[in-house]
Design a protein around this motif. Structure first.
Motif, PDB file in Angstrom:
ATOM      1  N   GLU A 150       9.157   2.682  -3.393  1.00 44.35           N
ATOM      2  CA  GLU A 150      10.125   2.678  -2.297  1.00 44.35           C
ATOM      3  C   GLU A 150      11.293   1.759  -2.661  1.00 44.35           C
ATOM      4  O   GLU A 150      11.271   0.564  -2.382  1.00 44.35           O
TER       5      GLU A 150
ATOM      6  N   GLY B 177       6.282  -0.826  -2.492  1.00 43.36           N
ATOM      7  CA  GLY B 177       5.273   0.227  -2.461  1.00 43.36           C
ATOM      8  C   GLY B 177       4.539   0.389  -3.769  1.00 43.36           C
ATOM      9  O   GLY B 177       4.447  -0.527  -4.583  1.00 43.36           O
TER      10      GLY B 177
ATOM     11  N   GLU C 166       0.820  -1.198   0.000  1.00 45.65           N
ATOM     12  CA  GLU C 166       0.000   0.000   0.000  1.00 45.65           C
ATOM     13  C   GLU C 166       0.863   1.260   0.000  1.00 45.65           C
ATOM     14  O   GLU C 166       1.849   1.341   0.726  1.00 45.65           O
ATOM     15  N   GLY C 167       0.463   2.223  -0.788  1.00 43.70           N
ATOM     16  CA  GLY C 167       1.180   3.486  -0.833  1.00 43.70           C
ATOM     17  C   GLY C 167       1.154   4.085  -2.213  1.00 43.70           C
ATOM     18  O   GLY C 167       0.938   3.388  -3.210  1.00 43.70           O
TER      19      GLY C 167
END
Length: 206
Positions: free
Chosen positions: A112, A176, A107-108
């Motif tokens: 990343e 991410g 989630e995001g």
């Protein structure tokens, strides 16, 4: 996502069934059959079944997680024989791999990138922070979190650990970004990564 390492293909899939297309990298090997795949052992997907759809083309049906019947198991198997040229063969060649990339999501709204720096970072290449800064410069849409170096213990089966531990090369896992939904956003993040790697490694490969 498939990753070929130590004659083992490891991946993570949400679907209960999928098609696997084996790609030859040039090594002499016989044609793969269903008997060449082993789903047992600590890195296996016990309960999976496999059928051959055509030359080097297979369909794998994954078993379900006992506690979560709506979930499929991860895909993990070992090729017992007739493996095509694998990463060990490539690393022993005249053009070994410098950087191993893996992709995963959680989630995001930002990508990343997590790094295990190899011996060339800071020696034949600039420091790893150069790559961090190059990514940030190309990311004109602010879709990335800064590149960071992992300091946790190496785990041979983890995306950013296995190739780094075995060969000493740099390894990055892009986590991410599960909430980047548009084609435009995803094309941008891919473009940023390709431009950044090309710039960081420029002049190091013929």
């Amino acid at each position: 996502m498939l990753r070929l390492c130590e004659r083992r293909v490891v991946g993570v899939f949400q679907a209960a069934a999928f098609a696997l297309l084996a790609v030859s990298l040039g090594a002499a090997a016989g044609e793969l059959s269903v008997d060449d795949f082993c789903f047992e052992g600590p890195l296996g997907s016990r309960g999976a079944s496999i059928e051959k759809l055509g030359p080097e083309h297979f369909k794998v049906n994954l078993a379900r997680v006992p506690e979560k019947p709506e979930w499929s198991n991860m895909l993990q198997f070992t090729l017992l024989r007739n493996a095509k040229e694998d990463l060990e063969g490539i690393m022993a060649s005249e053009s070994p791999v410098s950087l191993c990339w893996s992709m995963h999501t959680w989630e995001g709204e930002k990508v990343e990138p997590l790094l295990r720096p190899g011996a060339d970072m800071g020696t034949t290449l600039g420091p790893w922070t150069d790559l961090r800064d190059i990514i940030a410069r190309h990311d004109t849409r602010s879709n990335f979190k800064p590149l960071v170096v992992l300091t946790s213990a190496l785990q041979p089966t983890h995306w950013t650990s296995g190739t780094h531990k075995q060969f000493g090369i740099s390894a990055i896992c892009c986590e991410g970004a599960a909430n980047l939904y548009t084609k435009e956003e995803n094309l941008h993040t891919g473009k940023v990564l390709m431009q950044s790697v090309a710039e960081y490694y420029r002049g190091t490969k013929p």
